[in-house]
Design a protein around this motif. Structure first.
Motif, mmCIF file in Angstrom:
data_model
loop_
_atom_site.group_PDB
_atom_site.id
_atom_site.type_symbol
_atom_site.label_atom_id
_atom_site.label_comp_id
_atom_site.label_asym_id
_atom_site.label_seq_id
_atom_site.Cartn_x
_atom_site.Cartn_y
_atom_site.Cartn_z
ATOM 1 N N ASN A 1 68.612 59.509 39.036
ATOM 2 C CA ASN A 1 67.193 58.441 39.307
ATOM 3 C C ASN A 1 66.570 58.367 38.279
ATOM 4 O O ASN A 1 66.827 57.364 38.192
ATOM 5 C CB ASN A 1 66.561 58.717 40.334
ATOM 6 C CG ASN A 1 67.230 58.709 42.015
ATOM 7 O OD1 ASN A 1 66.959 57.812 42.265
ATOM 8 N ND2 ASN A 1 67.388 60.165 42.925
ATOM 9 N N GLY B 1 59.316 56.928 42.865
ATOM 10 C CA GLY B 1 60.549 56.190 41.309
ATOM 11 C C GLY B 1 59.995 56.625 40.156
ATOM 12 O O GLY B 1 59.022 57.243 39.962
ATOM 13 N N GLY C 1 62.924 52.102 39.690
ATOM 14 C CA GLY C 1 64.080 52.443 40.948
ATOM 15 C C GLY C 1 63.651 53.301 42.061
ATOM 16 O O GLY C 1 62.541 54.082 40.809
ATOM 17 N N TYR D 1 63.588 56.332 44.406
ATOM 18 C CA TYR D 1 65.072 58.286 44.899
ATOM 19 C C TYR D 1 64.074 58.045 46.364
ATOM 20 O O TYR D 1 64.650 59.171 46.316
ATOM 21 C CB TYR D 1 64.991 58.992 43.846
ATOM 22 C CG TYR D 1 63.616 59.530 43.588
ATOM 23 C CD1 TYR D 1 62.791 60.913 44.586
ATOM 24 C CD2 TYR D 1 62.006 59.867 43.107
ATOM 25 C CE1 TYR D 1 61.041 60.884 44.658
ATOM 26 C CE2 TYR D 1 61.595 59.905 42.011
ATOM 27 C CZ TYR D 1 60.174 60.648 43.102
ATOM 28 O OH TYR D 1 59.720 61.705 42.888
ATOM 29 N N GLU E 1 65.311 47.000 50.946
ATOM 30 C CA GLU E 1 66.179 46.453 49.774
ATOM 31 C C GLU E 1 65.676 46.209 48.374
ATOM 32 O O GLU E 1 65.693 46.137 47.327
ATOM 33 C CB GLU E 1 66.007 44.633 49.881
ATOM 34 C CG GLU E 1 66.977 43.959 50.902
ATOM 35 C CD GLU E 1 68.406 44.584 50.525
ATOM 36 O OE1 GLU E 1 68.797 43.950 49.916
ATOM 37 O OE2 GLU E 1 68.726 44.968 51.370
ATOM 38 N N ASP F 1 65.937 49.134 46.991
ATOM 39 C CA ASP F 1 67.301 49.949 46.571
ATOM 40 C C ASP F 1 68.642 48.723 45.922
ATOM 41 O O ASP F 1 69.641 49.498 45.341
ATOM 42 C CB ASP F 1 67.890 50.662 47.673
ATOM 43 C CG ASP F 1 66.782 52.180 48.120
ATOM 44 O OD1 ASP F 1 66.494 52.231 46.502
ATOM 45 O OD2 ASP F 1 66.866 52.376 48.990
ATOM 46 N N ASN F 2 68.501 47.550 46.243
ATOM 47 C CA ASN F 2 69.362 46.515 46.540
ATOM 48 C C ASN F 2 69.832 46.419 44.699
ATOM 49 O O ASN F 2 68.290 45.748 43.885
ATOM 50 C CB ASN F 2 68.805 45.118 46.769
ATOM 51 C CG ASN F 2 70.418 44.151 47.136
ATOM 52 O OD1 ASN F 2 70.756 43.605 45.690
ATOM 53 N ND2 ASN F 2 70.150 43.575 48.048
ATOM 54 N N LYS G 1 66.585 45.113 41.852
ATOM 55 C CA LYS G 1 66.238 45.688 40.869
ATOM 56 C C LYS G 1 66.833 45.047 39.273
ATOM 57 O O LYS G 1 66.236 45.542 38.601
ATOM 58 C CB LYS G 1 66.832 47.285 40.832
ATOM 59 C CG LYS G 1 66.503 47.509 42.041
ATOM 60 C CD LYS G 1 66.908 49.797 41.910
ATOM 61 C CE LYS G 1 68.423 49.701 41.963
ATOM 62 N NZ LYS G 1 68.741 51.626 41.510
#
Length: 265
Positions: free
Chosen positions: A48, A160, A175, A177, A188, A190-191, A195
């Motif tokens: 990550n 993150g 991002g 994790y 979202e 994580d979309n 990002k």
């Protein structure tokens, strides 16, 4: 009647013995699998970090790629790298500086403190005195700086990494994790499309004031300090806004980032 009692006693004895045997097997499996679980957790964390920095290469060993990363511990209050004495302080608190766990550190009274409500915009309650940073260097200069960030969204604490260019000002990526936000809404975060909106954004405005923000209704065209909020996820968007601003502000890594800029990182 006696035979029935004997039968009941034998049944209970067998059941108890079976429970004990199963408990031993489960406990043994948990102990034996713990090193593997820890290794997988460390690998996922490193993956990550690489992804946030935009340098993760599919098909290449994560361990091999992570060799380009240098991990340092930062004194958040002072805004500088931790001294040897402070690393010894971390060790005295029961933590390994080489595998520093900021979450565990925040629960250690000797190296953490409760946050006043007015300062705790990320809703993390306690803050460790020290935090790790992950550095990518090129030709002796810092090319990228990856910061661990966390804060509360709608349903959960989001954990993150925020990656910055060597100017300590321009965002490369963000991002998460770990989180438990609603799939299709707050999830979202994580979309990849959302990002990607962080790439190239700036932490401060032209006057030097902290300006990075997640904006409901959409960022202004060409505004380098604004990121579109997630559609239908107001509270998660607000949580991300607050946690990012907390960690790049004076309560987080703000003093450290300023110090690095002054040193010509």
């Amino acid at each position: 009647m006696s035979a029935n009692n004997d039968s009941i006693k034998k049944t209970l004895l067998v059941a108890i013995l079976l429970c004990l045997v199963c408990s031993v097997i489960v406990a043994g499996a948990a102990v034996s699998l713990k090193p593997l679980q820890q290794a997988n957790k460390a690998k996922d964390m490193r993956q990550n970090i690489l992804a946030a920095a935009g340098i993760l290469q599919p098909g290449v060993s994560v361990e091999e790629q992570f060799k380009q990363i240098t991990t340092r511990i930062v004194n958040l209050k002072e805004g500088r790298f931790a001294t040897d004495a402070e690393l010894a302080e971390i060790k005295a608190a029961g933590l390994d500086p080489k595998n520093y766990d900021q979450k565990k550190a925040s629960k250690k009274a000797a190296i953490s403190a409760a946050l006043p409500a007015e300062d705790d915009i990320a809703s993390i309650k306690r803050q460790a005195d020290f935090a790790p940073v992950y550095i990518v260097e090129k030709d002796g200069a810092i090319e990228k700086m990856i910061l661990p960030v966390h804060g509360y969204g709608l349903w959960s604490t989001l954990y993150g990494f925020l990656a910055l260019q060597g100017d300590m000002e321009t965002i490369i990526g963000l991002g998460f994790y770990s989180h438990a936000e609603t799939p299709g809404l707050g999830g979202e975060v994580d979309n990849p499309v959302w990002k990607a909106k962080w790439n190239g954004k700036k932490l401060h405005d032209n006057d030097g004031d902290l300006a990075i923000s997640v904006v409901k209704g959409g960022a202004e065209a060409g505004n380098l300090n604004q990121v579109d909020a997630l559609s239908g996820a107001t509270l998660t968007s607000r949580g991300v806004n607050n946690l990012v601003r907390f960690w790049v502000g004076d309560m987080g890594f703000g003093k450290f980032l300023t110090h690095m800029q002054e040193q010509g990182a």
